[in-house]
Structures are given as C-alpha cells and as structure tokens.
Design an enzyme around this catalytic site. Structure first.
Site, short mmCIF file in Angstrom:
data_model
loop_
_atom_site.label_atom_id
_atom_site.label_comp_id
_atom_site.label_asym_id
_atom_site.label_seq_id
_atom_site.Cartn_x
_atom_site.Cartn_y
_atom_site.Cartn_z
N GLU A 148 8.79 -0.12 -50.27
CA GLU A 148 8.53 -1.31 -51.10
C GLU A 148 8.14 -0.90 -52.53
OE1 GLU A 148 5.08 -0.59 -51.74
OE2 GLU A 148 4.73 -2.75 -51.71
N ASP A 173 13.48 -1.63 -46.44
CA ASP A 173 13.44 -1.95 -47.87
C ASP A 173 12.74 -3.28 -48.14
OD1 ASP A 173 13.99 -1.43 -50.54
OD2 ASP A 173 16.13 -1.09 -50.24
N ASP A 222 13.16 3.44 -57.91
CA ASP A 222 14.13 4.46 -57.52
C ASP A 222 14.17 5.64 -58.49
OD1 ASP A 222 14.69 2.53 -55.70
OD2 ASP A 222 16.85 2.52 -56.05
C1 GAL Z 1 16.59 0.23 -53.09
C2 GAL Z 1 15.96 1.48 -52.54
C3 GAL Z 1 16.99 2.57 -52.61
C4 GAL Z 1 18.20 2.16 -51.79
C5 GAL Z 1 18.74 0.83 -52.27
C6 GAL Z 1 19.83 0.30 -51.37
O1 GAL Z 1 15.68 -0.82 -53.02
O2 GAL Z 1 14.82 1.80 -53.28
O3 GAL Z 1 16.46 3.79 -52.17
O4 GAL Z 1 17.83 2.10 -50.44
O5 GAL Z 1 17.71 -0.14 -52.32
O6 GAL Z 1 20.33 -0.93 -51.78
#
Ligand code: GAL
Length: 400
Positions: free
Chosen positions: A194, A161, A216
């Site tokens: 990212e 991430d 997301d």
């Molecule tokens: C976001 C990511 C999500 C999940 C989340 C966890 O940045 O896009 O899919 O992994 O963090 O905190």
C-alpha cells in the site's frame, strides 16, 4: 411448599439471568494476531512487473523459472516466481477469479506445478480494492474465495496491492486477506503493497511478512516523477524505519531494477548492496532469460546475499552522512558488521568508516573483507578508508 417453589423459581431465574447478561455483552476480544511463521529471512525471488508490466504469460513464467535454475540464481537463494498484475480477466458466475485463458492456457494449477517441479515457489498478485492497478478484478468481497483458489493452485506468496480502495481502512483490509490466507491452511507469504501510505510498519508485523514503504521504484539513480522514485530517493525514505523490521516482517523498499538497462554497473551494484544492508526482500525484476554477465555477477553475489539473509534479521541503518558521502552499517550474527560506503557524488571520493560510528572500541582490530572484490584486505584498527567511485559503493564485512 410455597416457599420451596419460590426458592426453586428464584434459583432458576438467577441461573438464567447472568447468562442473558453475558449474551448481551460484546464478544470477548480476539487474542492478539500472531505472525504466520514465514519469511524468517527476507523473501528472495523474481517478479514480472519491473520489466514486463502487463505483458505476462505462462511462457514467460516458465522461461523465468528455467532461467533461475540454469543461471545459478536458485542456488544463490532466489525462490519465489511472482506473477504481478494483469494475469486475471474476470470472474465466473460463482465469482471465481478467472486467469487470462489466452495467456495462461494451461491454467494456474499446472503453472504452479511447473514452478514447484523446479524447486521454486509460486507467487501471485491481487488487490484489496475492487480493481487492481491494471484495472483487473480486485479481491474486495472475494477475499476468502480468492484465497481458497490460490491455495488450490499451490500459491506460496501473495502480493496485495492498494488501487481502487477509496475510503477502505488499510489495516482492516490487510487483516482480512491475512485471515483469509490463514484459513486455507496453506503457508502463504503476504506482501503488503500500500506504498507506505498508512504507515504499515506500525501495524503490519503480524498481518503480513513485508510491506512496501514507498511509491514504486523505477530504473533510475535519483529523481522523483509521478508515483515513481529513483533508488536514492527510496533509500532516503528508509531512514528511521529500521526499528520495525525483523524475522518474518520486513520493510520493502520495492523490487530490484538491477539489469533493466537504465543505470550503470556501479549504480546497480550500489542498489543491490544497499538493499542487502537494509534487509530488503530481494525480488529481481529483470529479464532472466536474457541477462548480461555483469547483471548475473551482481544478482548472484553470494557474500552480499548472505548479508541480506543474515539470521539476526537486523535492518542496517545510516551511521554517517556528510553531503554526498555516507556510511551504512548492519550488525551480523557472530558480532561482525556489514558496511556500505556510499558515494553519491560525481567524482571518486575517499570515505572512512570509523569504529566509533559502529559503537566499537577504537582499539579493536577487525578483519576486513571486500564483498565485491571478493578478497580479504589487511586488518584494520579504529577505522577503515577506501576510495569509492562516483555513484558507487565499497561493501565490506568486518569481523573480529
Ligand atoms: C503498483 C505496485 C507495483 C505493481 C503495479 C501493478 O501499485 O506498486 O509494484 O504491482 O501496481 O499494476
């Protein structure tokens, strides 16, 4: 004699000089990075985040692995069980990452063994910055140490991430973890997360195996809220990215929301069909131990999955749009085409795929199979029209 000494000295000096000169030069450029040979079709599996957020535990993971076997998902092609954020609580004094001892009392190695014993693969999550998005320790400065630990635990997949990365260079950050994973000698799929901020499709190909293209997803048909997009919003952002995908390197429009409860059966079918036409990774994100027959029907449709997993690995694209009505198409091995007729409107509408949209001759007669009705329809010549329900799709396979 003097002359001899002089020429000897000269030859010694001249043999040393070029060397000194060479030493002063920059290191030769490293050979271009090669792909790691993994994920030749889009990865399939399950990830904890969309349904469970930070509420992860060894019990949940084992239950998911058991369910994936008993509900037919493993046989349909799902493979990776991925623990997303919040499994980690700190580092020991040597800097080794520490899993939550309360939630994962048996440890990650044992959990990996359990997952493998079910014929499945083990995925984990970290972050290229100092902290993950859930404020757990990230891998910054510990990349090689963490990669070695994952390999020791039998990890097969890493989602990496982008929280707390400040002014870090995205490409360099992902290259670093990519190299660290390779240095372990264990094949580990790298999922670049990212959020499409630094156009990972332009540099991700030989760095990772998939890259998120957007913020997301959330369990919603259409509408953008802070850091979250509905399925239709994500779909629109995939237009034009199709040229970057191929075997071993995929655009990732984010994980599936199928079965999480906030969309209708038709909407979930559309979501799944479109992800398949996009050659997207199919990472289920629902509660596998408690899923309805409808959800199972969608997630285990082998004919739709076969489109996603087509070995040519050509991502489909939008070939027609008229307001709320769209046609998406994807070339398949053997010369066939996968088609999605998508109706974004609030009423049932007729949608036509014309062979011209597919660059096929109008005279061509094609076999038509409906992938949700699971039946062959009459052969079609030049075009095919179907009534499509509101927020629904008709998904077809056309073959010569
Ligand atoms: C976001 C990511 C999500 C999940 C989340 C966890 O940045 O896009 O899919 O992994 O963090 O905190």
């Amino acid at each position: 004699m003097k002359r001899l000494i002089y020429s000897l000295l000269l030859s010694i000096v001249s043999s040393v000089l070029p060397l000194q000169h060479a030493q002063a030069e920059a290191a030769p450029p490293r050979p271009p990075r090669q792909g790691n040979g993994l994920a030749l079709t889009p990865p399939m599996g399950w990830n904890t985040w969309n349904k469970f957020g930070c509420n992860v535990s060894e019990t949940l993971i084992k239950q998911a692995a058991d369910s994936m076997v008993s509900n037919g998902m493993r046989d349909a092609g799902y493979e990776y069980i991925v623990i997303d954020d919040c499994w980690q609580v700190g580092r020991d004094k040597e800097g080794n990452i520490l899993p939550d001892p309360v939630r994962f009392p048996s440890g990650m190695k044992a959990l990996g063994e359990y997952i493998h014993s079910k014929g499945l693969k083990f995925g984990i999550y970290s972050d290229g910055g100092s902290l993950t998005c859930g404020k757990r320790p990230g891998s910054l400065g510990h990349e090689y140490q963490d990669a070695r630990k994952y390999a020791e635990w039998g990890v097969d997949y890493l989602k990496y991430d982008w929280c707390s990365t400040y002014d870090q260079n995205a490409k360099a950050t992902y290259e670093n973890i990519s190299d660290a994973l390779r240095a372990t000698g264990r094949p580990i799929v790298l999922s670049i997360c990212e959020w499409g901020l630094h156009k990972p499709w332009e540099w991700g190909k030989n760095v990772g195996n998939l890259w998120r293209t957007t913020d997301d997803i959330y369990d919603h048909w259409q509408g953008i809220r802070t850091f979250e997009h509905g399925v239709m919003d994500i779909l629109d952002l995939q237009v034009g990215l199709e040229i970057y995908a191929g075997p071993g390197h995929w655009n990732d429009p984010d994980m599936l929301e199928v079965g999480n409860g906030k969309m209708s059966f038709e909407e979930y079918k559309s979501h799944f069909s479109l992800w398949a036409i996009l050659a997207a990774p199919l990472m289920a994100g629902n509660d596998l131990a408690n899923m309805s027959e409808e959800t199972k029907f969608i997630l285990t449709n082998k004919e739709v999955i076969a489109i996603d997993q087509d070995v040519l690995g050509i991502q489909g694209k939008r070939v027609f749009k008229n307001g709320d009505l769209e046609v998406w198409a994807r070339p398949l091995k053997g010369g066939g085409r996968a088609i999605v007729l998508l109706n974004r409107s609030l009423t049932t509408q007729a949608i036509t795929v014309d062979w011209e949209m597919l660059n096929l001759p109008e005279q061509l007669s094609m076999k038509v199979r409906d992938l949700w009705q699971k039946k062959n329809l009459a052969k079609a010549k030049g075009s095919f029209t179907a009534d499509v329900l509101s927020h629904g799709v008709v998904m077809l396979r056309l073959d010569l």
